[in-house]
Design a protein around this motif. Structure first.
Motif, PDB file in Angstrom:
ATOM      1  N   LYS A 103     -60.599  55.580 110.706  1.00 12.38           N
ATOM      2  CA  LYS A 103     -59.284  56.051 111.172  1.00 12.38           C
ATOM      3  C   LYS A 103     -59.356  57.530 111.579  1.00 12.38           C
ATOM      4  CE  LYS A 103     -56.740  52.378 109.804  1.00 12.38           C
ATOM      5  NZ  LYS A 103     -56.484  51.350 110.814  1.00 12.38           N
ATOM      6  N   TYR A 104     -60.278  58.264 110.941  1.00 14.38           N
ATOM      7  CA  TYR A 104     -60.420  59.694 111.263  1.00 14.38           C
ATOM      8  C   TYR A 104     -61.407  59.928 112.394  1.00 14.38           C
ATOM      9  CZ  TYR A 104     -58.666  60.359 106.450  1.00 14.38           C
ATOM     10  OH  TYR A 104     -57.940  60.323 105.297  1.00 14.38           O
ATOM     11  N   ALA A 105     -62.515  59.178 112.345  1.00 13.05           N
ATOM     12  CA  ALA A 105     -63.656  59.526 113.192  1.00 13.05           C
ATOM     13  C   ALA A 105     -63.780  58.581 114.386  1.00 13.05           C
ATOM     14  CB  ALA A 105     -64.929  59.493 112.369  1.00 13.05           C
ATOM     15  N   ASP A 106     -64.526  59.038 115.407  1.00  8.75           N
ATOM     16  CA  ASP A 106     -64.765  58.220 116.596  1.00  8.75           C
ATOM     17  C   ASP A 106     -66.056  57.429 116.485  1.00  8.75           C
ATOM     18  OD1 ASP A 106     -62.535  59.254 118.359  1.00  8.75           O
ATOM     19  OD2 ASP A 106     -63.524  61.116 117.765  1.00  8.75           O
ATOM     20  N   ILE A 107     -66.932  57.888 115.599  1.00 11.32           N
ATOM     21  CA  ILE A 107     -68.224  57.205 115.428  1.00 11.32           C
ATOM     22  C   ILE A 107     -68.738  57.520 114.019  1.00 11.32           C
ATOM     23  CG2 ILE A 107     -69.536  59.138 116.481  1.00 11.32           C
ATOM     24  CD1 ILE A 107     -71.336  56.933 117.778  1.00 11.32           C
ATOM     25  N   ILE A 108     -69.431  56.553 113.414  1.00 14.88           N
ATOM     26  CA  ILE A 108     -69.918  56.727 112.038  1.00 14.88           C
ATOM     27  C   ILE A 108     -71.439  56.637 112.012  1.00 14.88           C
ATOM     28  CG2 ILE A 108     -70.052  55.586 109.765  1.00 14.88           C
ATOM     29  CD1 ILE A 108     -67.136  54.794 110.055  1.00 14.88           C
ATOM     30  N   VAL A 109     -72.056  57.573 111.292  1.00 21.56           N
ATOM     31  CA  VAL A 109     -73.484  57.497 111.008  1.00 21.56           C
ATOM     32  C   VAL A 109     -73.610  57.312 109.505  1.00 21.56           C
ATOM     33  CG1 VAL A 109     -75.620  58.845 110.885  1.00 21.56           C
ATOM     34  CG2 VAL A 109     -74.203  58.923 112.952  1.00 21.56           C
TER      35      VAL A 109
END
Ligand SMILES: [Zn+2]
Lengths: 140, 314
Positions: B96-102
């Protein structure tokens, strides 16, 4: 022995290991059918001593592939007009969900206690399935 | 289309998709300044449930060099898992916060699990020694940049071939490209597992197995070195007897072709003598740089960012 009327049209799942019948019953979601379903437990069997048996009076096609995973010795027969017309050969499904459990302690499916991990058939001869998360193989 | 996809395992992408990423990465290598604002306004969540400074730096700087921003943690004790949140719930909330997750996690399969619940692309930065696909991308960019293509190469891989997952993914991947062949150099005890050899053979590529690095080195386009770990050996004598076979020295480099390149996933212990570092064919420290560039390209592709450069605008 209780007498259950002879099946006219439907499916007989026979030679179920005694005590496993209810598991198959749930797995096939037979409780959701509107048709007549009979689960018989601890029936005398010449071959097996005791066995479970399921009779379903239905026109529906059910997915039996999953049955072989739970109890490989069972037989499935279609009945029409009181005659046995077709025996189904049980083959291993390409993909199963929610039946097998991953044995790899390093696998996230065990840490997170996931309910429905999918396993893919990787070796039909060895009856091996691979966990979707860690690819560790489970033998049936 | 790579937009909104995940990268969980090295074989998630087709050869064509890999080439697309490498092509963009090479453009970035040439003119990083053209790309320094591409991810402006985007946020990458960098979730390291186990520490790996090297990999985290590579992803974080990749995002920063694209002009994007980074949130995250590198210490599992500060994360919400410490409070008992499931990975699935973390994926839902963080996306919900980020555009992409690593994500890097000690348990195998975590990245796949997160990708099922996240509403944004997920990149696997290592799941407990199971998969580490951006290492493979790094290796591919290093090769593509030095050899101009991923085809028609003779690739020697040397060291621990039995347990070296980096090597398994790279060999599997390269066996999908035309004209490649392999030389597997290892002690008997650490031979390439048969399922990897079967994959190579299935793709119609040839390989030979040897324990003689000196004899094999003269034919190679690429020599990929890896650590031989003491604990893999049954006995100390075995280890001592075999370990020196696999130390790359200036003497052995003298037997290699002028255009052979040496790669290593780092960190090294003693399998490449420091005297080799000055050799122009030693590319292992360049791999670190390629690792960042290829991650920039990957982030751009998964976010579907504009790839145009000023030259194209003219
Ligand atoms: Zn698993």
């Amino acid at each position: 022995m209780i007498n259950v009327s002879k099946l006219k049209k439907g499916i007989v799942i026979d030679h179920i290991t005694a005590g496993t019948g209810y598991k198959l019953f749930s797995q096939l979601h037979l409780d959701e059918l509107d048709d007549v379903v009979v689960l018989m437990r601890n029936v005398d069997s010449r071959k097996m001593g005791k066995k479970d048996l399921i009779k379903i009076e239905t026109d529906l096609a059910l997915d039996f592939t999953v049955l072989g995973l739970i109890d490989p010795g069972i037989t499935v027969t279609y009945v029409e007009d009181g005659n046995r017309i077709k025996k189904v050969k049980l083959t291993l499904p390409e993909k199963v969900e929610g039946i097998l459990k991953c044995h790899n302690p390093r696998c996230i499916s065990n840490t997170e206690k996931l309910e429905s991990t999918t396993f893919y058939l990787v070796d039909a001869k060895k009856k091996e399935y691979a966990c979707e998360y860690c690819e560790a193989r489970t033998q049936l | 289309m790579l937009k909104n996809r995940n990268l969980i395992a090295p074989n998630d992408f087709t050869n064509q998709e890999l080439n697309e990423i490498l092509l963009l990465a090479r453009e970035i290598v040439n003119r990083p300044d053209f790309f320094c604002k591409k991810a402006e306004g985007k946020i990458l969540a960098s979730l390291f449930y186990e520490p790996s400074t090297r990999t985290k730096f590579s992803f974080d700087t990749a995002m920063l060099r694209l002009g994007g921003q980074v949130i995250g943690f590198s210490d599992p004790l500060t994360s919400s898992t410490a409070k008992g949140e499931t990975v699935a719930d973390s994926a839902k909330t963080i996306s919900k916060y980020a555009d992409i997750i690593v994500v890097r996690h000690p348990k195998e399969g975590t990245a796949l699990l997160m990708s099922k619940y996240a509403e944004c692309p997920v990149i696997n930065a290592g799941d407990g020694g199971h998969q580490h696909p951006t290492q493979t991308l790094t290796d591919l960019l290093t090769i593509a940049s030095n050899k101009s293509s991923l085809c028609n190469l003779k690739i020697g891989v040397c060291g621990d071939l039995k347990f070296g997952r980096t090597i398994h993914s790279l060999v599997t991947c390269l066996s999908g490209f035309e004209g490649n062949s392999f030389v597997f150099i290892s002690p008997e005890e650490l031979r390439m597992p048969s399922y990897i050899k079967e994959k190579v053979a299935e793709k119609g590529k040839s390989f030979i197995e040897t324990n003689d690095l000196e004899a094999a080195i003269g034919d190679l386009d690429i020599l990929y070195m890896s650590r031989v770990q003491r604990e893999r050996f049954v006995s100390e004598e075995e280890y001592l007897r075999l370990k020196d076979y696999f130390i790359l020295t200036a003497d052995k480099m003298a037997l290699a072709r002028k255009d052979m390149i040496v790669m290593h996933p780092l960190p090294r212990v003693n399998e490449i003598a420091t005297e080799v570092d000055a050799d122009p064919r030693a590319k292992y420290f360049d791999q670190v740089k390629f690792g960042m560039y290829v991650r920039m390209a990957l982030i751009m592709k998964l976010l579907g960012l504009d790839e145009s450069t000023p030259e194209e605008d003219k």
